[in-house]
Scaffold this motif. Structure first.
Motif, short mmCIF file in Angstrom:
data_model
loop_
_atom_site.label_atom_id
_atom_site.label_comp_id
_atom_site.label_asym_id
_atom_site.label_seq_id
_atom_site.Cartn_x
_atom_site.Cartn_y
_atom_site.Cartn_z
N GLY A 139 4.05 -10.80 -57.33
CA GLY A 139 5.12 -11.77 -57.53
C GLY A 139 4.84 -12.77 -58.61
N ARG A 140 4.08 -12.35 -59.62
CA ARG A 140 3.75 -13.25 -60.74
C ARG A 140 3.71 -12.46 -62.03
NH1 ARG A 140 -1.35 -14.93 -59.39
NH2 ARG A 140 -2.29 -13.59 -60.96
N PRO A 141 4.46 -12.88 -63.07
CA PRO A 141 4.49 -12.14 -64.34
C PRO A 141 3.10 -12.03 -64.96
CG PRO A 141 6.21 -13.82 -64.29
CD PRO A 141 5.34 -14.07 -63.10
N ASN A 142 2.86 -10.89 -65.60
CA ASN A 142 1.62 -10.64 -66.35
C ASN A 142 0.36 -10.77 -65.50
OD1 ASN A 142 2.79 -10.02 -68.87
ND2 ASN A 142 3.05 -12.21 -69.31
N ARG A 169 12.03 -13.66 -62.57
CA ARG A 169 12.98 -14.18 -63.56
C ARG A 169 12.24 -15.10 -64.52
NH1 ARG A 169 18.71 -15.91 -60.67
NH2 ARG A 169 19.17 -13.90 -59.69
N ILE A 170 12.37 -14.83 -65.81
CA ILE A 170 11.81 -15.75 -66.80
C ILE A 170 12.92 -16.17 -67.77
CG2 ILE A 170 9.49 -14.77 -66.63
CD1 ILE A 170 9.97 -13.36 -69.30
N GLU A 171 12.81 -17.36 -68.29
CA GLU A 171 13.84 -17.88 -69.17
C GLU A 171 13.95 -17.05 -70.44
OE1 GLU A 171 13.28 -22.01 -69.96
OE2 GLU A 171 13.46 -22.61 -67.86
N ASP A 172 15.19 -16.81 -70.87
CA ASP A 172 15.45 -16.07 -72.10
C ASP A 172 16.78 -16.55 -72.66
OD1 ASP A 172 15.97 -14.29 -74.15
OD2 ASP A 172 15.24 -12.53 -73.06
N ALA A 173 16.69 -17.40 -73.67
CA ALA A 173 17.90 -17.99 -74.26
C ALA A 173 18.80 -16.94 -74.89
CB ALA A 173 17.51 -19.05 -75.29
N GLY A 174 18.23 -15.77 -75.20
CA GLY A 174 19.02 -14.71 -75.82
C GLY A 174 19.90 -13.95 -74.85
N LYS A 175 19.72 -14.20 -73.55
CA LYS A 175 20.51 -13.53 -72.53
C LYS A 175 21.64 -14.44 -72.06
CE LYS A 175 17.90 -9.78 -71.96
NZ LYS A 175 18.39 -8.40 -72.15
N LYS A 176 22.79 -13.84 -71.77
CA LYS A 176 23.94 -14.59 -71.31
C LYS A 176 23.62 -15.37 -70.03
CE LYS A 176 28.85 -14.03 -70.17
NZ LYS A 176 29.97 -13.05 -70.01
N SER A 177 22.80 -14.75 -69.17
CA SER A 177 22.43 -15.37 -67.90
C SER A 177 21.41 -16.50 -68.09
CB SER A 177 21.85 -14.33 -66.96
OG SER A 177 20.67 -13.75 -67.52
N GLY A 178 20.73 -16.49 -69.25
CA GLY A 178 19.68 -17.47 -69.50
C GLY A 178 18.31 -17.04 -69.02
N TYR A 179 18.24 -15.83 -68.46
CA TYR A 179 16.95 -15.31 -68.00
C TYR A 179 16.93 -13.79 -68.13
CZ TYR A 179 19.39 -13.82 -63.76
OH TYR A 179 20.25 -13.21 -62.88
N ARG A 180 15.73 -13.23 -67.99
CA ARG A 180 15.60 -11.78 -67.91
C ARG A 180 14.60 -11.44 -66.82
NH1 ARG A 180 11.00 -10.10 -71.15
NH2 ARG A 180 10.20 -11.87 -72.36
N LEU A 181 14.66 -10.21 -66.35
CA LEU A 181 13.77 -9.76 -65.29
C LEU A 181 12.55 -9.07 -65.86
CD1 LEU A 181 16.32 -8.27 -62.69
CD2 LEU A 181 15.30 -10.56 -62.71
N VAL A 182 11.39 -9.42 -65.34
CA VAL A 182 10.14 -8.75 -65.71
C VAL A 182 9.35 -8.48 -64.44
CG1 VAL A 182 10.04 -9.87 -67.97
CG2 VAL A 182 8.86 -10.92 -66.03
N GLY A 183 8.41 -7.58 -64.53
CA GLY A 183 7.57 -7.27 -63.38
C GLY A 183 6.30 -8.09 -63.35
#
Length: 297
Positions: A214-217, A237-251
């Motif tokens: 439950g922790r990125p990287n 979920r990590i912040e991503d200004a390039g996404k409409k939602s403002g975040y993207r999913l990573v493992g």
């Protein structure tokens, strides 16, 4: 070497196609598998997840009894609804979506579910049966991991599996599934967690590495043995200004770097995630077959 991607969406689609045919066959005999779903409150992630489950029931022909309750619902009211579902022959499986509001006792609620309808595999009776190797409803996410490995042709028998994470939902049940004396078990399992010293020393020994922290990287390339199979259960979920939602999913795995060392790897999203709902449906159909006397208890 670049790893082969394990496509969880495709594996889940294959299993669902098999289930759809099985449900149709059961319906021809007058047996309609039924899933009772309870969502308390309006958490967006939970709401989205429950909606996906309802959609999957419709896709497969499974009866879905959907109950969305306000956050201020009392625990007594929730327990009464569970009791009603326990007694309803049309309901073969009961799913209470977690987390529950803070004023509710999660354990008491889950323990109130009839173990014969515990398709999430969280009841102590289900867990106990799994541990001693008896037939039981297996917790959906780890069961999904097991099917991803099997359907990808990964040899589990004799393999060294290292699991990073010891949750009751993933780490602990998966470890127990993999050590069972069975055609899908017989692995040697190491479970690592936040108090493990020199985590990388353990992960580098893994033939199969499962990240469920439950922790990125959490898992970087230097922590992975060349040719290992890497299963990423994490969803962060990590912040991503390039996404409409403002975040993207990573493992939990540094995917881009680790894929250059692994032989097989699951992506996030699209890896383990699609398997969880699918295995819930597998358990619901199994419960219907047991209730009808088609499948032994």
């Amino acid at each position: 070497m670049t790893a082969t991607i394990i496509d969880g969406k495709q594996v889940a689609a294959d299993i669902r196609a098999e289930l759809k045919a099985e449900v149709a066959s059961l319906k021809a005999k007058g047996i309609v598998p039924g899933l009772g779903v309870i969502l308390v409150g309006d958490d967006p992630a939970s709401n989205s997840y429950v909606t996906a489950k309802e959609r999957t029931c419709e896709e497969l022909g499974i009866y879905s009894d959907d109950n969305r309750l306000p956050a201020e619902t009392s625990q007594d009211e929730l327990m009464a609804l569970i009791g009603k579902m326990n007694a309803d022959p049309k309901i073969n499986g009961i799913l209470v979506q977690l987390p529950l509001p803070k004023h509710m006792n999660e354990s008491e609620v889950l323990f109130a579910i009839n173990p014969d309808k515990d398709v999430d595999g969280f009841h102590p009776v289900s867990v106990g049966k799994m541990v001693v190797g008896e037939k039981a409803f297996l917790s959906c996410t780890p069961h999904g991991v097991l099917h991803l490995l099997i359907r990808s042709g990964v040899k589990i028998d004799g393999a060294h599996v290292v699991i990073v994470g010891r949750s009751n939902i993933v780490g602990k049940p998966l470890a127990n599934m993999l050590i069972q004396k069975s055609p899908t078990g017989n692995a040697t399992v190491t479970v690592c967690h936040t108090r493990t010293k020199d985590l990388a020393c353990h992960t580098r020994q893994a033939d199969i590495l499962v990240a469920a922290a439950g922790r990125p990287n959490t898992i970087t390339a230097d922590m992975v043995k060349d040719g290992a199979v890497v299963i990423d259960v994490g969803v962060n979920r990590i912040e991503d200004a390039g996404k409409k939602s403002g975040y993207r999913l990573v493992g939990d795995v540094d995917f881009e770097a680790v894929k250059e060392k692994a032989s097989l790897i699951t992506p996030v999203p699209g890896g383990v995630g699609p398997m969880t709902i699918t295995m819930l449906m597998v358990n619901t159909v199994l419960s219907a077959k047991r209730a009808a006397g088609i499948e032994p208890l």
